[in-house]
Structures are given as structure tokens and as C-alpha cells.
Design a protein around this motif. Structure first.
Motif, short mmCIF file in Angstrom:
data_model
loop_
_atom_site.label_atom_id
_atom_site.label_comp_id
_atom_site.label_asym_id
_atom_site.label_seq_id
_atom_site.Cartn_x
_atom_site.Cartn_y
_atom_site.Cartn_z
N VAL A 44 0.82 -1.22 0.00
CA VAL A 44 0.00 0.00 0.00
C VAL A 44 0.85 1.26 0.00
O VAL A 44 0.32 2.37 0.14
N ILE A 101 -10.29 2.11 11.56
CA ILE A 101 -9.95 2.59 10.22
C ILE A 101 -10.20 4.09 10.16
O ILE A 101 -11.34 4.55 10.29
N HIS A 103 -9.27 7.38 7.80
CA HIS A 103 -8.68 7.93 6.56
C HIS A 103 -7.97 9.26 6.82
O HIS A 103 -6.98 9.57 6.16
N SER A 126 -3.09 9.06 8.47
CA SER A 126 -4.08 8.02 8.22
C SER A 126 -3.61 6.72 8.87
O SER A 126 -2.42 6.44 8.89
N VAL A 128 -4.86 2.42 9.81
CA VAL A 128 -5.79 1.30 9.77
C VAL A 128 -5.23 0.19 10.67
O VAL A 128 -4.04 -0.12 10.62
N TRP A 153 -8.22 4.31 2.81
CA TRP A 153 -8.02 2.86 2.79
C TRP A 153 -9.13 2.19 2.00
O TRP A 153 -10.32 2.40 2.26
N ASP A 157 -7.41 -2.95 0.54
CA ASP A 157 -6.42 -2.75 1.60
C ASP A 157 -6.86 -3.47 2.87
O ASP A 157 -6.08 -4.19 3.51
#
Length: 368
Positions: A44, A101, A103, A126, A128, A153, A157
Motif C-alpha cells: 500500500v 480505520i 482515513h 491516516s 488502519v 483505505w 487494503d
């Protein structure tokens, strides 16, 4: 950013790592976990990827693995023992949904004020995190950060990170189960050793008991036969011990038994000497020796040492101090001698010697 055209190669990599983990030893397991988070971080185009494990009580967490892109600072040493009170919003969300999560950390609610401050400290924009769940238990989480840049994400991902999380969770659970097995085996071994010690130790005096003596006799007779060496046994009886208990009480009697046992142990200091409580007020000493004379010399040392303890025994014919009578026997076991009959002969003759010592007025030694 990654175009995600390498989904298939990433899945293949995870499959390979998973296969390795299934058959891995502990050291390789840690390497595979490190490779998995590095693979996802590269996939990623992230800045940091890591694994945290929760404490058994789920009230704290520590960073156990970390991958960091070149040029960025690592934080693993700073992220140890983080408590639920420090990051309550994160702990609550992870415990209930197994996911965190974000962003854009700027959009976090006021309830996540502590979390936002921590992310700002680490320059995280960000993040996750996916829970490590095995056997319906949350063990920790695997996470990924973007530093100095925001990132949305994607479902892919999250899916891929979830695959990494499943792989790591199963590996950690397998390791924990294995470690628990090792710990259980160690505890059982220690418990068995303690039970064995208890079974062969006299509870009052702390020296070996009759059972231990029987085992030692078996061992020593066999050794003497093999090596062609001699073996002597001394049976030692405290003189007029009933009168001692009647005069001073059983607590003093117990103390006298312990003092005598300690004295015998102190005199018989060679590794081949063996002292045991034979029963009641009787003790036994097993000596590996070349001659009856050497055993007799040791018996005299014991006789003198016990009298020199100066344990008062005013109602004894051998007053003023507590004394003992000793019966002894020496034998050079022949190579073809039966072990059981040899043991019986050693004890019987020493016992007859003790009987004779008592008949001759006590506080003396008689050898057969």
C-alpha cells in the motif's frame, strides 16, 4: 500510491508466508511476521506497519514488530505498555469491532482526543488497524500508518490486511499454545521433583527417609559388586529416648532428633556417604569403604560428636547427656552375590550389632 495491480502476487506471497508459518520454529515465526507486515507496507506504499499484542487482561498493549520505510523514525521502543486509560477510544473500538480505520485523523471525534494527540506526536495522518483474533479471543492487532500524507483505505487494503491479521493471529496462538504446553510440562516436572523429594525425605529432620535408604542400598550394592569395593552400614539408636520424651516432652524430643540428624550429616561429608532416618529414634549411615576398620573409625566419630552436642538427658543411665548406641557391619560383596540377600545381610548384621551394643550398656559400638 500502489495501483493494486499486484493483488495476485501479494496473495501468493501471503500464501507462501502462511505455509512457512505453519511449519516454522519460534525464531522463523518472528521472521515471517516481520516479512508479512513489510509486504503489506510495501503493497500500500505505507510509511509504517506494525503488530501490537494486548496483555492477558486486555488493559494494556505493546508494540512487538515494526516495519518502517527508509528515512522515517521507528517508534517501537516508545510504544510499550500503553494502557487503556491512555487511549480509551481506541481500546473500546478495537475490543468491540476488531477494527480501527481512519482515513484522516483530523476527523476523529472529541472522544478520541487522546488518540488524536498521539497520532499528531507520531506525524500520522491516516491509520488502519485490524484485530488479531484467534479462538474468539483478541490477541492484539496489525496496523499501518501514513505519515505526512492522507490516504483513503480501500476495501482491498482492508481485505489484505485482514488476511495478514488472520495469519499472524493463528501463528501467535500456536506459539502461545506451544509455550503454555512447555510451561505446563516444566511445572509438572518441578512438581514431580518436589513430590519425589517429599517421598524420600523425612518430614521432621529433612534427611533421607527409609524409602530413600532402601533405594540407596540397592544402588550401592550393585555398584560395590561392579567395582569390587566394600560397603558398611551403621544403625544408630538414641539411648533411652522414651525417657527423654517423658522428661522433656515431645517437642524437645523432636528437636533432639533434628540435632542428631544434623550432626550425623555434618560428620559424614563425603559424597559417597549416605545418612537416613531409619525410623523412630533410629538412624542409618551407609558408607562406601575398603575396610571395616575405616567404618569403625567413622562410627567412633559419630558416637563422640553426638555426645558433644551436650543435649541434657538427666534421667538416662548414660547421663548427663544424650547418647547413642551403634551397630555396624562391613562386607565386600562378591560379583556373583544376590543383591537382595546382600542387602538383607547388611541390615540384619548391623541390627544384631545394635542389639548387642544396647545389651552391653549402650553408648557404645558393636561391629559384626
Amino acid at each position: 500510491m500502489c495501483t493494486h495491480n499486484n493483488h495476485r502476487s501479494f496473495d501468493q506471497l501471503l500464501s507462501q508466508l502462511s505455509t512457512r508459518l505453519i511449519n516454522s520454529e519460534s525464531a522463523e515465526t518472528q521472521d515471517c511476521i516481520a516479512e508479512a507486515i513489510a509486504a503489506f507496507g510495501s503493497y500500500v506504499d505505507a510509511d509504517r506497519c506494525y503488530v501490537f499484542e494486548f496483555s492477558d487482561t486486555m488493559t494494556s498493549m505493546s508494540n512487538t514488530h515494526e516495519w518502517v520505510r527508509d528515512g522515517l523514525s521507528a517508534h517501537i521502543d516508545d510504544l510499550q505498555g500503553i494502557t487503556e486509560e491512555e487511549l480509551p477510544y481506541f481500546f473500546n473500538l478495537m475490543k468491540n469491532t476488531f477494527r480501527f480505520i481512519v482515513h484522516d485523523v483530523r476527523t476523529l471525534p472529541e472522544a478520541a482526543r487522546n488518540e488524536k494527540l498521539e497520532f499528531e506526536r507520531e506525524d500520522i495522518c491516516s491509520v488502519v488497524c485490524i484485530g488479531l483474533v484467534a479462538n474468539q479471543k483478541l490477541l492484539g492487532f496489525v496496523g499501518c500508518d501514513m505519515v505526512h500524507k492522507r490516504y483513503h483505505w480501500t476495501d482491498d487494503d482492508v481485505r489484505h490486511l485482514s488476511l495478514v491479521a488472520d495469519m499472524i493471529a493463528n501463528s501467535l496462538e500456536r506459539q502461545r499454545t506451544y509455550q503454555q504446553l512447555i510451561d505446563t510440562q516444566r511445572q509438572l516436572k518441578e512438581a514431580n521433583s518436589k513430590l519425589q523429594a517429599l517421598a524420600t525425605r523425612d518430614g521432621l529432620t529433612g534427611i533421607p527417609n527409609r524409602r530413600a535408604l532402601d533405594e540407596k542400598l540397592l544402588e550401592e550394592v550393585r555398584r560395590a559388586k561392579r567395582q569390587g569395593t566394600g560397603l558398611a552400614i551403621l544403625l544408630i539408636d538414641i539411648d533411652h529416648f522414651k525417657a527423654f520424651n517423658d522428661t522433656y516432652g515431645h517437642l524437645k524430643g523432636d528437636e533432639a532428633l533434628k540435632q542428631v540428624a544434623t550432626c550425623l550429616d555434618a560428620v559424614m561429608q563425603r559424597s559417597t556417604d549416605f545418612v537416613a532416618r531409619y525410623g523412630g529414634e533410629e538412624f542409618a549411615v551407609l558408607i562406601s569403604t575398603d575396610s571395616a576398620w575405616q567404618a569403625l573409625r567413622k562410627a567412633n566419630e559419630l558416637l563422640d560428636a553426638i555426645e558433644q552436642l551436650s543435649i541434657e538427658h538427666k534421667n538416662s543411665p548414660t547421663e548427663p547427656y544424650l547418647t547413642v548406641s551403634i551397630g555396624g557391619y562391613f562386607e565386600l560383596p562378591q560379583p556373583d552375590a544376590e543383591v537382595a540377600s546382600t542387602i538383607s545381610r547388611l541390615i540384619d548384621n548391623a541390627d544384631q550389632g545394635l542389639y548387642q551394643a544396647k545389651a552391653d550398656g549402650r553408648n557404645c559400638i558393636r561391629f559384626r
